[in-house]
Design a protein around this motif. Structure first.
Motif, PDB file in Angstrom:
ATOM      1  N   GLY A 271       2.922  70.533  30.310  1.00  0.00           N
ATOM      2  CA  GLY A 271       2.791  72.047  29.963  1.00  0.00           C
ATOM      3  C   GLY A 271       3.987  72.804  30.481  1.00  0.00           C
ATOM      4  N   ARG A 272       4.451  72.285  31.694  1.00  0.00           N
ATOM      5  CA  ARG A 272       5.832  73.202  32.162  1.00  0.00           C
ATOM      6  C   ARG A 272       6.782  72.877  31.303  1.00  0.00           C
ATOM      7  NH1 ARG A 272       2.592  76.557  34.252  1.00  0.00           N
ATOM      8  NH2 ARG A 272       1.797  76.337  36.042  1.00  0.00           N
ATOM      9  N   VAL A 273       6.866  71.572  31.039  1.00  0.00           N
ATOM     10  CA  VAL A 273       8.080  71.154  30.202  1.00  0.00           C
ATOM     11  C   VAL A 273       7.899  71.786  28.644  1.00  0.00           C
ATOM     12  CG1 VAL A 273       9.052  68.946  28.756  1.00  0.00           C
ATOM     13  CG2 VAL A 273       8.206  68.895  31.280  1.00  0.00           C
TER      14      VAL A 273
ATOM     15  N   ASP B 269       1.610  78.033  24.106  1.00  0.00           N
ATOM     16  CA  ASP B 269       0.630  78.968  24.384  1.00  0.00           C
ATOM     17  C   ASP B 269      -0.692  78.268  24.914  1.00  0.00           C
ATOM     18  OD1 ASP B 269      -0.056  81.540  24.759  1.00  0.00           O
ATOM     19  OD2 ASP B 269      -1.272  81.435  22.888  1.00  0.00           O
ATOM     20  N   ILE B 270      -1.304  77.188  24.178  1.00  0.00           N
ATOM     21  CA  ILE B 270      -2.434  76.853  24.408  1.00  0.00           C
ATOM     22  C   ILE B 270      -2.414  75.718  25.472  1.00  0.00           C
ATOM     23  CG2 ILE B 270      -2.341  74.499  23.190  1.00  0.00           C
ATOM     24  CD1 ILE B 270      -5.346  76.685  23.113  1.00  0.00           C
ATOM     25  N   THR B 271      -1.324  75.026  25.766  1.00  0.00           N
ATOM     26  CA  THR B 271      -1.078  74.450  27.158  1.00  0.00           C
ATOM     27  C   THR B 271      -1.183  75.282  28.322  1.00  0.00           C
ATOM     28  OG1 THR B 271       1.010  74.079  26.963  1.00  0.00           O
ATOM     29  CG2 THR B 271      -0.374  72.302  25.955  1.00  0.00           C
TER      30      THR B 271
ATOM     31  N   ASN C 119      -3.669  74.884  31.418  1.00  0.00           N
ATOM     32  CA  ASN C 119      -3.289  74.961  32.637  1.00  0.00           C
ATOM     33  C   ASN C 119      -4.013  75.776  33.323  1.00  0.00           C
ATOM     34  OD1 ASN C 119      -1.789  72.557  32.054  1.00  0.00           O
ATOM     35  ND2 ASN C 119       0.170  73.880  31.909  1.00  0.00           N
ATOM     36  N   GLU C 120      -3.906  77.034  33.189  1.00  0.00           N
ATOM     37  CA  GLU C 120      -4.775  78.070  33.574  1.00  0.00           C
ATOM     38  C   GLU C 120      -6.132  77.567  34.165  1.00  0.00           C
ATOM     39  OE1 GLU C 120      -4.189  81.874  32.219  1.00  0.00           O
ATOM     40  OE2 GLU C 120      -2.102  81.818  32.178  1.00  0.00           O
ATOM     41  N   LEU C 121      -6.863  77.154  33.282  1.00  0.00           N
ATOM     42  CA  LEU C 121      -8.266  76.733  33.287  1.00  0.00           C
ATOM     43  C   LEU C 121      -8.269  75.811  34.229  1.00  0.00           C
ATOM     44  CD1 LEU C 121     -11.258  76.941  32.475  1.00  0.00           C
ATOM     45  CD2 LEU C 121     -10.568  75.312  30.548  1.00  0.00           C
ATOM     46  N   ASN C 122      -7.476  74.738  34.073  1.00  0.00           N
ATOM     47  CA  ASN C 122      -7.607  73.443  35.027  1.00  0.00           C
ATOM     48  C   ASN C 122      -7.370  73.774  36.353  1.00  0.00           C
ATOM     49  OD1 ASN C 122      -7.463  71.008  35.865  1.00  0.00           O
ATOM     50  ND2 ASN C 122      -5.414  70.449  35.166  1.00  0.00           N
ATOM     51  N   LEU C 123      -6.429  74.820  36.572  1.00  0.00           N
ATOM     52  CA  LEU C 123      -6.217  75.325  38.030  1.00  0.00           C
ATOM     53  C   LEU C 123      -7.352  75.902  38.546  1.00  0.00           C
ATOM     54  CD1 LEU C 123      -2.464  76.355  37.861  1.00  0.00           C
ATOM     55  CD2 LEU C 123      -3.550  74.372  38.928  1.00  0.00           C
TER      56      LEU C 123
END
Length: 103
Positions: free
Chosen positions: A20-22, A66-68, A72-76
């Motif tokens: 996602g960061r990439v 946008d979706i990743t 990622n926010e949800l994952n964290l």
């Protein structure tokens, strides 16, 4: 998955976050990439430049970025210690409501 493979799951989660960061970094420097590719004279650079100029493909990339980011926010939010089941369910339901907005 047994305890012998816990580190494998953690490694995969880290890899997902870094993918996602990439995408975010690619999106941030796409104009610079376009300038760089314009200066290159090989066929591969022209293919990548055509990809960057394709509006429909760039819309898909923007959606993926946008979706990743949201995933990622949800994952964290779902990681971390000390979260109650109510907190976790609230985060998931909030994410589901966000998905409804994206439609």
């Amino acid at each position: 998955v047994g305890p012998a493979y816990d580190d494998l799951l953690w490694h995969n989660n880290v890899r997902w976050l870094s993918k996602g960061r990439v995408l975010e970094r690619f999106w941030a420097i796409r104009k610079d990439l376009e300038m760089f590719l314009t200066e290159q004279k090989n066929a591969k650079a022209k293919q990548y430049l055509a990809f960057l100029h394709n509006e429909s493909k760039m819309e898909l990339v923007a959606f993926l970025v946008d979706i990743t980011c949201h995933l990622n926010e949800l994952n964290l939010k779902l990681q971390g210690k000390g979260n109650s089941v109510c907190d976790l369910m609230s985060a998931v339901h909030s994410f589901e409501r966000q998905l409804e907005i994206f439609r």
